[in-house]
Design a protein around this motif. Structure first.
Motif, PDB file in Angstrom:
ATOM      1  N   ARG A   1       0.399 -50.777  10.047  1.00 44.71           N
ATOM      2  CA  ARG A   1      -0.196 -51.757   9.152  1.00 44.71           C
ATOM      3  C   ARG A   1      -0.376 -51.192   7.746  1.00 44.71           C
ATOM      4  N   SER A   2      -0.041 -49.925   7.551  1.00 42.28           N
ATOM      5  CA  SER A   2       0.024 -49.403   6.184  1.00 42.28           C
ATOM      6  C   SER A   2       0.983 -48.223   6.137  1.00 42.28           C
ATOM      7  N   PHE A   3       1.479 -47.981   4.969  1.00 38.65           N
ATOM      8  CA  PHE A   3       2.474 -46.929   4.751  1.00 38.65           C
ATOM      9  C   PHE A   3       2.118 -46.111   3.510  1.00 38.65           C
ATOM     10  N   ARG A   4       2.186 -44.805   3.632  1.00 40.79           N
ATOM     11  CA  ARG A   4       2.227 -43.935   2.452  1.00 40.79           C
ATOM     12  C   ARG A   4       3.623 -44.017   1.848  1.00 40.79           C
ATOM     13  N   VAL A   5       3.732 -43.826   0.574  1.00 43.67           N
ATOM     14  CA  VAL A   5       5.034 -43.797  -0.079  1.00 43.67           C
ATOM     15  C   VAL A   5       5.270 -42.419  -0.667  1.00 43.67           C
ATOM     16  N   PHE A   6       6.468 -41.942  -0.509  1.00 45.23           N
ATOM     17  CA  PHE A   6       6.922 -40.695  -1.124  1.00 45.23           C
ATOM     18  C   PHE A   6       8.271 -40.964  -1.786  1.00 45.23           C
ATOM     19  N   ASP A   7       8.725 -39.988  -2.561  1.00 47.32           N
ATOM     20  CA  ASP A   7      10.088 -40.037  -3.046  1.00 47.32           C
ATOM     21  C   ASP A   7      10.973 -39.192  -2.140  1.00 47.32           C
ATOM     22  N   GLY A   8      12.237 -39.539  -2.063  1.00 38.72           N
ATOM     23  CA  GLY A   8      13.172 -38.782  -1.245  1.00 38.72           C
ATOM     24  C   GLY A   8      14.593 -39.066  -1.681  1.00 38.72           C
ATOM     25  N   GLY A   9      15.499 -38.545  -0.904  1.00 39.62           N
ATOM     26  CA  GLY A   9      16.926 -38.663  -1.252  1.00 39.62           C
ATOM     27  C   GLY A   9      17.517 -37.265  -1.308  1.00 39.62           C
ATOM     28  N   ALA A  10      18.536 -37.015  -0.498  1.00 36.09           N
ATOM     29  CA  ALA A  10      18.965 -35.644  -0.256  1.00 36.09           C
ATOM     30  C   ALA A  10      19.284 -34.886  -1.534  1.00 36.09           C
ATOM     31  N   GLU A  11      20.156 -35.435  -2.360  1.00 37.13           N
ATOM     32  CA  GLU A  11      20.569 -34.693  -3.553  1.00 37.13           C
ATOM     33  C   GLU A  11      19.419 -34.613  -4.551  1.00 37.13           C
ATOM     34  N   TYR A  12      18.675 -35.691  -4.663  1.00 36.22           N
ATOM     35  CA  TYR A  12      17.521 -35.690  -5.565  1.00 36.22           C
ATOM     36  C   TYR A  12      16.500 -34.642  -5.155  1.00 36.22           C
ATOM     37  N   ASN A  13      16.263 -34.527  -3.857  1.00 38.24           N
ATOM     38  CA  ASN A  13      15.270 -33.557  -3.395  1.00 38.24           C
ATOM     39  C   ASN A  13      15.548 -32.152  -3.935  1.00 38.24           C
ATOM     40  N   VAL A  14      16.826 -31.809  -4.054  1.00 36.33           N
ATOM     41  CA  VAL A  14      17.171 -30.473  -4.537  1.00 36.33           C
ATOM     42  C   VAL A  14      16.748 -30.310  -5.992  1.00 36.33           C
ATOM     43  N   ALA A  15      17.041 -31.315  -6.791  1.00 39.27           N
ATOM     44  CA  ALA A  15      16.624 -31.256  -8.202  1.00 39.27           C
ATOM     45  C   ALA A  15      15.109 -31.266  -8.309  1.00 39.27           C
ATOM     46  N   ARG A  16      14.499 -32.034  -7.448  1.00 40.02           N
ATOM     47  CA  ARG A  16      13.040 -32.159  -7.481  1.00 40.02           C
ATOM     48  C   ARG A  16      12.364 -30.819  -7.207  1.00 40.02           C
ATOM     49  N   SER A  17      12.833 -30.129  -6.161  1.00 41.30           N
ATOM     50  CA  SER A  17      12.205 -28.845  -5.844  1.00 41.30           C
ATOM     51  C   SER A  17      12.489 -27.818  -6.924  1.00 41.30           C
ATOM     52  N   LEU A  18      13.692 -27.847  -7.455  1.00 44.64           N
ATOM     53  CA  LEU A  18      13.972 -26.876  -8.513  1.00 44.64           C
ATOM     54  C   LEU A  18      13.049 -27.092  -9.704  1.00 44.64           C
ATOM     55  N   ALA A  19      12.668 -28.331  -9.958  1.00 45.05           N
ATOM     56  CA  ALA A  19      11.746 -28.609 -11.059  1.00 45.05           C
ATOM     57  C   ALA A  19      10.298 -28.309 -10.654  1.00 45.05           C
TER      58      ALA A  19
ATOM     59  N   GLY B   1      26.517 -34.438  -2.954  1.00 45.85           N
ATOM     60  CA  GLY B   1      26.843 -34.188  -1.550  1.00 45.85           C
ATOM     61  C   GLY B   1      27.180 -35.446  -0.779  1.00 45.85           C
ATOM     62  N   GLY B   2      27.234 -35.255   0.507  1.00 47.98           N
ATOM     63  CA  GLY B   2      27.783 -36.247   1.427  1.00 47.98           C
ATOM     64  C   GLY B   2      26.957 -37.502   1.575  1.00 47.98           C
ATOM     65  N   VAL B   3      25.700 -37.460   1.211  1.00 50.57           N
ATOM     66  CA  VAL B   3      24.934 -38.701   1.262  1.00 50.57           C
ATOM     67  C   VAL B   3      25.360 -39.597   0.118  1.00 50.57           C
ATOM     68  N   PHE B   4      25.382 -39.046  -1.070  1.00 55.00           N
ATOM     69  CA  PHE B   4      25.785 -39.855  -2.217  1.00 55.00           C
ATOM     70  C   PHE B   4      27.179 -40.454  -2.021  1.00 55.00           C
ATOM     71  N   VAL B   5      28.109 -39.643  -1.561  1.00 58.82           N
ATOM     72  CA  VAL B   5      29.471 -40.181  -1.467  1.00 58.82           C
ATOM     73  C   VAL B   5      29.591 -41.188  -0.327  1.00 58.82           C
ATOM     74  N   GLY B   6      28.637 -41.189   0.572  1.00 54.43           N
ATOM     75  CA  GLY B   6      28.654 -42.188   1.643  1.00 54.43           C
ATOM     76  C   GLY B   6      28.082 -43.529   1.241  1.00 54.43           C
ATOM     77  N   LEU B   7      27.559 -43.635   0.029  1.00 59.48           N
ATOM     78  CA  LEU B   7      26.847 -44.866  -0.321  1.00 59.48           C
ATOM     79  C   LEU B   7      27.769 -46.062  -0.519  1.00 59.48           C
ATOM     80  N   SER B   8      28.952 -45.829  -0.999  1.00 60.57           N
ATOM     81  CA  SER B   8      29.846 -46.965  -1.263  1.00 60.57           C
ATOM     82  C   SER B   8      31.275 -46.474  -1.444  1.00 60.57           C
ATOM     83  N   GLU B   9      32.146 -47.369  -1.714  1.00 59.38           N
ATOM     84  CA  GLU B   9      33.539 -47.034  -1.998  1.00 59.38           C
ATOM     85  C   GLU B   9      33.682 -46.292  -3.321  1.00 59.38           C
TER      86      GLU B   9
END
Lengths: 336, 336, 336, 336, 336, 336
Positions: free
Chosen positions: D22-40, D137-145
């Motif tokens: 009945r409720s959700f916490r929200v976070f940011d995510g996304g495989a390639e983004y996560n790498v940039a995020r942690s580096l920052a 990486g492979g998540v981004f390239v899997g998003l579309s044609e």
């Protein structure tokens, strides 16, 4: 009583703004569904929702809400959830004072928008189950190219079996703005209104309470009656928005040339207005299903709408006793 | 645009009282910072905050908020956190109805209060970065013995490089009561106002909306102009507090003898008033930075202040579209 | 100061409805207890609660709240918790706007309802401890067949030792509806009022502020005085309920034929009204215990009641300073 | 350092299940983004995310998270939000013990999936800004044609300007199952790996820690090196999943035929494992950007991955000091 | 029983990290206070805290917690809250698995650190009130220059009146690192230990459970006894930290040359370890105050420490029954 | 499938202790109801609950949960809520590590305990509705003097109509301790077992997994079979409680002399164990209703019980797919 429409998950940031929130409450919503939901939960009528859901965790969450509402889930069409078959969600802030409610709908490619004629066994629903009332409206028909046909199919079958058909015009700019806007919406509504007995909303009618004039309402009704001679009842909320937190509210309906107007609720403190129009519809339908008179029906709808604005979510969890108390002018004193 | 001031962590018991709470929401706050924050987050201008933080988990939490606000963090001075170099925090209740907002500031020995002249490379900030506006005020200069000098140093360098300098008088009794009160605060303000182009607040002016009189405002402005002839703009909010939950609000500014007054917002439902003065300042500065006219600027500030009062925290997360809608008198209806 | 009554756990669904909630905040409550609680927590008087609790986790939770309130727990009678010796709980929604507060009491077979005469050492409480004030009322005596006798026993011993005895009529329909209703409640009250010095509430008096008339109040008082000649003070709140979120509030008392009426608080924004009557009683008692005059006492009670309505829970966490500010007409501006 | 990939909003039911929450916490995510995020955020490097977002409240919420992370938002492509241009969201349960983590991705028709070659000014990003590392990486390239072509375009331009290119194979069944599954994913990866210097993950390699054998890893690496001779570094996490709450974890990389393996972390208590692979990648990249040796880099990646599993959300908020402590075997004692 | 020490407010981000949290739970804490708190709340002994608080909303919040704990507040010294007289707060993460607990103390210039000799009427406390046990320790004496003298004054008066004096060495690096570190702390402890009967902790003793050796403990004890011949009891926890979530725990004490060691608790699942040392002290003191034997006392302390690690906050809310069950080896089955 | 038993509201303080909590999550619970609930929600069978509720806000809250579970509410008997007709509630802590789960039941005078023979139309339920399975047990029969007779009446009618009857021995000390304890409970069970086909639990059998011995189980079964020759299946969970957070779990059943034992789950990480026995029963019943073999049934029950221990509340929200994965030994890896 059966509704045809989308069951949406509503994500609500409570006191916060959507675009800076870190958590969301979830509710169920969806204009046509809300009517069935209130008739079940508040008015204790047997209702079912005709919709489609993608069979994934979100679809099951939607189903969890429908169960909780006490609405029959057995006619839900389950689709394989996948990249392009989604469940509809929306984000909504309830607003506060000068800050208007704000929404962000995300209902592209939903399972329900992919419904097609011939998929639902309307005959079984109306003939065998003895359904007495069918409701749908302008939100459902705005979902895709195919949904107007599904609505028509259902409305025709409903009328054939003696069920009353109600239709809520309910214009949503987010659905129509890319396909012709209000004009196209009205055109599609016009194709369906010939199969409706009851319409909520009125074309070309100013629904602001401060502008209400019985004669103007009669004229608008007569104009619609002229166009759709089988329409029996036309009903509308009347509202004056002082701020997101304070409305004046009333409602009116007309049948066989006679106008029934609820009392005016002035300076209603509003917690969350979303869904109050659907609450009105459910109260009015309840009155008619329960064979009360029209004055009762419109007062019941108005009182329910007012109560629906006092609590979070699209829907009220009011009780019939609370509604009747409000109709009778009982104050807001505590019972204990 | 660059602000000089403290970034505070605000601990907010939401509906509860501070002295009996068991959990607190955290927000960012700080009068001068709030202005830079809104200019970045709401008005999408590039802004930076000049401040100092103690390098511990709380300082990094403050930084986390500054990042979220989109305010440049690269000029933050980091001090070793230790027994006597703290980060500023405050506790605030937003109040409700007859219960006034209440606060408990805990900003002794903060890193920012230990800033000294010569530590910040103002030349780089104003000359190389092309900063167009500099803002500071009476809260920052009240933090310690050294902060007025830092403010002066910055204001002089800003003006030298053609940046507009604004100064918010912002009297805080908790800062001054042990060092001479409002009189001493005014004396220090008077030492700095010669280097300001724009002042928020007016000495010896009754800012209650019910008492507003254009002539009195003009006289107050002329008196300040007499004392500080380089002042170009004097602006003030106008407010009438019916209860913690209901204010009347307006704002006014004067420049070159011409008075621009925003419309009056009557019976504004208030969720949290803290920071609305800063919201006004940011809106007015936005108008001027965006080269709108003065009427726009003061209306923009007033509308933003009103929206800032509709949501939790010091700051609004309003959008420019929302502000402009309110300026144009759009009602609080829901869009969907 | 000592109160005799039940300590209840209050389960509050906050913005939600009880019958659809998924979590509840817990507070302490109980009409007579609330008075002792406010005298301790708000007015910083030494108070004790005389009650009984079942010795299980819920009873210890109630005790945890009593500790937090700063009320003396040493006279609590602990019973073995078991199938038929429970702790009292109640569920309450605070209401909003047109939606009235709603409650669901669950206080059958509570430990306190099983108190009998002879169990409490009243002599020690009043004689040895020098207790100056004793309070009980119509909620406690409605709990069971035995509680009126316990109340009488206490009132007699209190008066014998020179303590002032106050009694709050406080009719609760949920307690009486199965045993004769208001008529029986009044009959039992009448058996106890001969031992009271101060009564809160008045039989056959219309306490709506809009209907207030000093003469009618005097007549009601004289009638009670005729029946109970030892009554010294009669006090009542005066209230007009516009909606669950907006009340008018005032209060009045009479002593030796002289009427003291507080100022009127119009359009008070109400967060949670439950307990405001008890807050009034505690403020008035404080005034008298602190040897202020009657006008102060009634104003103090009214101001405290108004503040109690601005925060969640039965009880306020107001401070004496806040109450005095409100009595003196200080506005709801923020101090910082 | 620049990442190309999707910024997703993660909706997390915390201890509950998605389909009954009945409720959700929200976070940011996304495989390639996560790498940039942690580096920052963790490693305090300047990073940017190249992505597209639909310009509605959800897109702005995603941006709010990117700001908070301290990742540069200036290269985000904003699209008009509409029926068919969405922002990606996903729902994830972190699992507990025998209950595996579960997810429900909803990323059809997202703005980022509609990116096309020629839209991003890669020249400016790599040549003018002096970007030293590019990751996708492979998540981004899997998003579309269209996304594989965008990735190729970026990788070529990155290499041309001397930036190191890393590519995470990252197979997601939800993206590929309707378009050919792992085989097709591998085929597309194979088209892009010629432009990569560093690869995370290895084709046809068993990454279970219990099965780890240096020789087998060398063979897998040599096979990939044979196919993609320009690959300089191949890295992989090694993991043994005892339950959702307890993993063994290690990591390994190979460069110029030399294998560097981190120490083994046995029986790691797992709070939320999602994103730990990305955390490994960020730690290894940090080590190389900071010109540490390979052993440091792989240990840093492994330690960061372990810490990332101790807190909610895709991403850790670990500090470099914490990571170094763990690398040096400091225990989990409290400092105070 | 009376403790001398600081009452701190503990801000706890629960599952989150301090530096990215958006809300905090609040608890009470403070090493010496925790001992009095557990003796009151868990062991149901009469206890009081001697401390000072600044009289503002935060001080009253601290008091609210002390009330809730059932600890006597009447000896709290209230100071005017102001810029330089604060209340102590700290931020703490409880850690998880490989992520160690982390803290950020903010206790500069607290009211309690300003306590001076002659301010507390120790004579009244020990002579008139019949206090049987006095506790203080190394955290309190580390607060300022003046607190060691206050401790000495109290210890001497306590012993003079026959109260047992216990002292917990409790080294906190955050307090001492700028004034000479552990060496100076030990030097000050050595000035006070001559006035102690019981000491918690041992100088130059390795308290890791895996290193425990009865002989080494005896030697350490004899060394201290040699230095402080009046010491009667020396006690220490024994701990092995596998991860933040899993400890081995035991405890030992020595008196008159006889060693009493509790059983070993292996692989204790740890929710929050902070305060478990204080929980041990309170359990041991309880055993002695209740005139149990030494084996009981050390087992009681160890069992209480283990239970304290199973719940949030510094303090347990265990019951004596739970502690005795654990001492007797009762398993963790549910009773219902 | 139909269950006869109480629907309880479970108040859960989550990480806190009951006796110091300030808020509670609410769940539905009740041993016999849980079985029907899982069969509906998890295994998607049509089930109904036969119970009685008091018609007040708490009763409607219980109903709201039953709706959400998808269990048929049409056979619920509604009583007027009043002083002595309550709804059952209980408070439970889930425990952690060495801290055992703890409960506080408050189910005196509940509506369901007042059920009497002749009130339920069992004929209609079993004959007309074609119910295939009936379940009740030792908790329901422990509620009052009248409930054993109601159970017998139902069991006889069920068997008469060919439904399988299962009975869970489920001893609850809180129900029996004042009326003769386990001995009396067993005596009443013995009166009902002649009408059962399936029994969960075994009299005089040690259900600790470490003590399990197939022969001993066979002997216990034969002894019961000797006493109740019509019993066809006897099933039991097998458990070893290392701590509240870690159990070993297995299950066993016997039918026609053949023993079927599930695999052993060692070191199961436990979030909340309450209801796992009911989860086992539901899984086994599902297996039999779905006409799987006995090995499947007992494995299904065991796997469901294990999953039920990984989430909050009495009940799991597991899916059949998750259960089958666990039965087949799938690890706890994330799917995405």
């Amino acid at each position: 009583m059966v509704s045809l429409g989308e069951v949406l998950l509503r994500f609500d940031p409570e006191n916060e703004r959507i675009h800076t929130a870190r958590s969301f409450r979830v509710f169920d919503g969806g204009a046509e569904y809300n009517v069935a939901r209130s008739l079940a939960k508040v008015f204790r009528r047997q209702t079912a929702i005709i919709t489609a859901l993608a069979d994934n965790a979100l679809g099951r969450l939607a189903e969890d809400f429908v169960f909780q509402a006490g609405v029959d889930t057995s006619e839900i069409v389950w689709r394989d959830g996948g990249t392009d078959t989604r469940n509809g969600i929306y984000f909504i802030e309830r607003g506060f004072g000068l800050r208007a409610p704000a929404s962000c709908f995300d209902r592209a490619n939903t399972a329900v928008s992919q419904l097609k004629t011939g998929e639902i066994n309307w005959h079984e629903i109306f003939d065998q189950n003895g359904t007495r009332w069918f409701h749908t409206g302008g939100v459902f028909v705005g979902l895709s190219e195919t949904t107007p046909d599904v609505a028509r199919e259902a409305m025709i079958e409903a009328q054939k079996n003696g069920a009353i058909v109600s239709y809520d015009l309910n214009y949503r700019d987010s659905l129509w703005k890319n396909k012709g806007g209000r004009e196209v919406a009205n055109a599609i509504n016009r194709e369906l209104l010939p199969f409706a007995d009851v319409v909520f909303g009125a074309i070309d009618f100013d629904a602001r309470l401060s502008q209400f004039d019985a004669e103007k309402f009669r004229q608008a009704a007569e104009k619609m009656k002229g166009e759709f001679p089988d329409l029996k009842i036309m009903a509308s909320t009347l509202r004056e928005i002082h701020s997101a937190s304070r409305h004046d509210f009333s409602a009116v309906c007309i049948t066989e040339g006679e106008i029934f107007k609820s009392k005016n609720y002035k300076n209603v403190e509003v917690f969350d207005r979303v869904g109050s129009g659907d609450a009105f519809a459910s109260g009015l339908i309840y009155g008619l299903l329960a064979e009360k008179d029209f004055q009762f029906a419109v007062e019941c709808g108005a009182a329910h709408a007012c109560l629906a604005m006092t609590a979070p979510g699209d829907n009220s969890a009011a009780t019939l006793a609370e509604i009747e108390n409000l109709m009778q002018g009982a104050g807001a004193n505590v019972k204990r």
